[in-house]
Design an enzyme around this catalytic site. Structure first.
Site, PDB file in Angstrom:
ATOM      1  N   GLY A  93      59.488  41.869  58.456  1.00 15.67           N
ATOM      2  CA  GLY A  93      60.654  41.871  59.328  1.00 15.67           C
ATOM      3  C   GLY A  93      60.587  43.123  60.172  1.00 15.67           C
ATOM      4  O   GLY A  93      59.593  43.358  60.860  1.00 15.67           O
ATOM      5  N   GLU A  94      61.591  43.937  60.062  1.00 16.90           N
ATOM      6  CA  GLU A  94      61.599  45.211  60.787  1.00 16.90           C
ATOM      7  C   GLU A  94      62.060  46.266  59.792  1.00 16.90           C
ATOM      8  O   GLU A  94      63.201  46.254  59.351  1.00 16.90           O
ATOM      9  CB  GLU A  94      62.528  45.109  62.005  1.00 16.90           C
ATOM     10  CG  GLU A  94      62.087  45.994  63.171  1.00 16.90           C
ATOM     11  CD  GLU A  94      62.245  47.472  62.881  1.00 16.90           C
ATOM     12  OE1 GLU A  94      61.327  48.244  63.205  1.00 16.90           O
ATOM     13  OE2 GLU A  94      63.283  47.853  62.307  1.00 16.90           O
ATOM     14  N   SER A  95      61.139  47.161  59.456  1.00 10.58           N
ATOM     15  CA  SER A  95      61.393  48.032  58.303  1.00 10.58           C
ATOM     16  C   SER A  95      62.553  49.005  58.533  1.00 10.58           C
ATOM     17  O   SER A  95      63.287  49.326  57.585  1.00 10.58           O
ATOM     18  CB  SER A  95      60.125  48.799  57.926  1.00 10.58           C
ATOM     19  OG  SER A  95      59.669  49.570  59.014  1.00 10.58           O
TER      20      SER A  95
ATOM     21  N   CYS B 129      54.031  43.395  55.004  1.00 14.87           N
ATOM     22  CA  CYS B 129      54.264  43.936  56.345  1.00 14.87           C
ATOM     23  C   CYS B 129      55.385  44.995  56.324  1.00 14.87           C
ATOM     24  O   CYS B 129      55.169  46.089  55.814  1.00 14.87           O
ATOM     25  CB  CYS B 129      54.516  42.812  57.325  1.00 14.87           C
ATOM     26  SG  CYS B 129      54.148  43.295  59.012  1.00 14.87           S
TER      27      CYS B 129
ATOM     28  N   ARG C 170      53.030  52.588  60.881  1.00 15.13           N
ATOM     29  CA  ARG C 170      53.803  51.463  61.441  1.00 15.13           C
ATOM     30  C   ARG C 170      53.162  50.999  62.746  1.00 15.13           C
ATOM     31  O   ARG C 170      52.645  51.818  63.503  1.00 15.13           O
ATOM     32  CB  ARG C 170      55.234  51.915  61.779  1.00 15.13           C
ATOM     33  CG  ARG C 170      56.214  51.833  60.666  1.00 15.13           C
ATOM     34  CD  ARG C 170      57.612  52.140  61.199  1.00 15.13           C
ATOM     35  NE  ARG C 170      58.194  50.992  61.865  1.00 15.13           N
ATOM     36  CZ  ARG C 170      58.784  51.029  63.063  1.00 15.13           C
ATOM     37  NH1 ARG C 170      58.869  52.146  63.748  1.00 15.13           N
ATOM     38  NH2 ARG C 170      59.298  49.938  63.576  1.00 15.13           N
TER      39      ARG C 170
ATOM     40  N   ILE D 218      51.598  40.541  62.473  1.00 14.78           N
ATOM     41  CA  ILE D 218      52.651  40.552  63.491  1.00 14.78           C
ATOM     42  C   ILE D 218      53.195  41.978  63.610  1.00 14.78           C
ATOM     43  O   ILE D 218      53.860  42.471  62.698  1.00 14.78           O
ATOM     44  CB  ILE D 218      53.799  39.586  63.114  1.00 14.78           C
ATOM     45  CG1 ILE D 218      53.242  38.166  62.898  1.00 14.78           C
ATOM     46  CG2 ILE D 218      54.880  39.585  64.201  1.00 14.78           C
ATOM     47  CD1 ILE D 218      54.247  37.165  62.363  1.00 14.78           C
ATOM     48  N   ARG D 219      52.844  42.606  64.701  1.00 12.74           N
ATOM     49  CA  ARG D 219      53.227  44.025  64.886  1.00 12.74           C
ATOM     50  C   ARG D 219      53.034  44.771  63.549  1.00 12.74           C
ATOM     51  O   ARG D 219      53.927  45.461  63.033  1.00 12.74           O
ATOM     52  CB  ARG D 219      54.683  44.137  65.361  1.00 12.74           C
ATOM     53  CG  ARG D 219      54.929  45.349  66.246  1.00 12.74           C
ATOM     54  CD  ARG D 219      56.093  45.125  67.189  1.00 12.74           C
ATOM     55  NE  ARG D 219      57.351  44.955  66.482  1.00 12.74           N
ATOM     56  CZ  ARG D 219      58.239  45.901  66.257  1.00 12.74           C
ATOM     57  NH1 ARG D 219      58.020  47.124  66.700  1.00 12.74           N
ATOM     58  NH2 ARG D 219      59.354  45.657  65.627  1.00 12.74           N
TER      59      ARG D 219
ATOM     60  N   HIS E 281      51.038  38.472  56.753  1.00 13.47           N
ATOM     61  CA  HIS E 281      52.117  37.575  56.303  1.00 13.47           C
ATOM     62  C   HIS E 281      51.581  36.327  55.609  1.00 13.47           C
ATOM     63  O   HIS E 281      51.541  35.254  56.234  1.00 13.47           O
ATOM     64  CB  HIS E 281      52.943  37.118  57.509  1.00 13.47           C
ATOM     65  CG  HIS E 281      53.851  38.152  58.076  1.00 13.47           C
ATOM     66  ND1 HIS E 281      55.186  38.225  57.769  1.00 13.47           N
ATOM     67  CD2 HIS E 281      53.612  39.151  58.944  1.00 13.47           C
ATOM     68  CE1 HIS E 281      55.744  39.229  58.430  1.00 13.47           C
ATOM     69  NE2 HIS E 281      54.811  39.809  59.156  1.00 13.47           N
TER      70      HIS E 281
ATOM     71  N   GLU F 256      53.051  34.398  53.689  1.00 17.55           N
ATOM     72  CA  GLU F 256      54.097  33.365  53.620  1.00 17.55           C
ATOM     73  C   GLU F 256      54.114  32.484  54.876  1.00 17.55           C
ATOM     74  O   GLU F 256      54.808  31.470  54.906  1.00 17.55           O
ATOM     75  CB  GLU F 256      55.473  34.025  53.377  1.00 17.55           C
ATOM     76  CG  GLU F 256      56.149  34.681  54.567  1.00 17.55           C
ATOM     77  CD  GLU F 256      55.532  36.018  54.971  1.00 17.55           C
ATOM     78  OE1 GLU F 256      54.510  36.435  54.396  1.00 17.55           O
ATOM     79  OE2 GLU F 256      56.087  36.660  55.896  1.00 17.55           O
TER      80      GLU F 256
HETATM   81  N1  GLN Z   1      56.274  46.757  62.626  1.00 18.14           N
HETATM   82  C1  GLN Z   1      57.347  46.303  61.796  1.00 18.14           C
HETATM   83  C2  GLN Z   1      58.104  47.458  61.196  1.00 18.14           C
HETATM   84  O1  GLN Z   1      57.913  48.555  61.492  1.00 18.14           O
HETATM   85  C3  GLN Z   1      56.850  45.377  60.703  1.00 18.14           C
HETATM   86  C4  GLN Z   1      56.434  44.079  61.293  1.00 18.14           C
HETATM   87  C5  GLN Z   1      56.446  42.930  60.340  1.00 18.14           C
HETATM   88  O2  GLN Z   1      57.010  43.000  59.242  1.00 18.14           O
HETATM   89  N2  GLN Z   1      55.902  41.841  60.786  1.00 18.14           N
HETATM   90  O3  GLN Z   1      58.938  47.251  60.390  1.00 18.14           O
END
Ligand code: GLN
Length: 252
Positions: free
Chosen positions: A47-49, A79, A109, A143-144, A203, A205
């Site tokens: 997600g987004e940490s 992630c 990150r 993903i990012r 990921h 999942e």
């Molecule tokens: N770059 C995201 C972060 O800093 C993580 C990306 C992801 O979980 N797909 O949280």
């Protein structure tokens, strides 16, 4: 009754619960500290940490999450979940972010760049294949994504990914460190295990290949928790999922 918890503050928790279901295992959404008492193991999704950390702080989950890790309960971070579990993170937003910690790694990150630089790659996964069977490679969806730049002696590397040396230049903060990186590194680490902790920068999942989920469930079992004996089975047609499939689109 103990179950597999999935931290459900934001990110791909539904996809993890679906992946567990494909293996006949019930995943439980975790949003409150007391809910951690009902689960034997925990998945922290991508997600987004920074957002995840803020929500965890808001719901007063951080002490319970740290305690869960310290108690040796099996935890898997994917992630953003990997970032959240790391002892040290670089490339954070200004002001940093709270971490659960416990994983003896330095994680960068957004190592591979911004959202549009997201990619998929076939990763060599000898340990996963030896435990779970199937192909020697796993399709990693990045993903990012973060990458692990340094790992402590207790950390077992399960997968790495080659990067041009100059990409590592930007990853370390000191010039001295950068020199060392260029001379000695041409790969970053993207999957690790350290005792009760599993972490992947990609990921699983989002693929139909359930081997990482299966690996985590077995790991949780090996750790000696009552986890497996008390997993709650759900109705599922396993025949469709028995052969690992690497084709995309993959989330079902
Ligand atoms: N770059 C995201 C972060 O800093 C993580 C990306 C992801 O979980 N797909 O949280």
């Amino acid at each position: 009754m103990a179950l597999v918890g999935v931290l459900a503050l934001q990110g791909s928790f539904n996809e993890h619960i679906a992946a567990l279901k494909r293996l006949g295992v019930k995943g439980v959404e975790i949003r409150k500290p007391e809910q951690l008492q009902n689960v034997a193991s925990l998945i922290i999704p991508g997600g987004e940490s920074t957002t995840m950390a803020k929500l965890a702080e808001h719901y007063n989950l951080l002490p319970a999450l740290r305690e869960f890790v310290k108690m040796g309960r099996p935890v898997w971070g994917t992630c953003a979940g990997l970032i959240f579990l790391a002892n040290k993170v670089t490339g954070q937003k200004t002001g940093g972010q709270e971490l659960i910690g416990g994983l003896d790694c330095t994680v960068h990150r957004n190592f591979f760049g911004s959202q549009i630089q997201s990619f998929e790659a076939e990763l060599s996964v000898p340990e996963l294949a030896s435990k779970e069977g199937g192909p020697e490679t796993f399709r990693g969806v990045f993903i990012r994504a973060p990458a692990i730049l340094e790992a402590g002696p207790e950390v077992q590397v399960l997968a790495d990914y080659p990067v041009p040396s100059n990409q590592l230049l930007g990853s370390d903060s000191s010039v001295e460190d950068q020199k060392v990186s260029v001379e000695t590194e041409s790969k970053v680490i993207v999957a690790v295990r350290q005792g009760n902790m599993l972490a992947t920068a990609f990921h699983p999942e989002l693929t139909t290949d359930s081997r990482w989920h299966s690996y985590f469930l077995k790991m949780a079992n090996d750790i000696g928790e009552e986890a497996t004996s008390s997993l709650v089975p759900v109705e599922v047609n396993l025949s469709y999922y028995q052969q690992p499939r690497n084709d995309l689109p993959v989330f079902q």
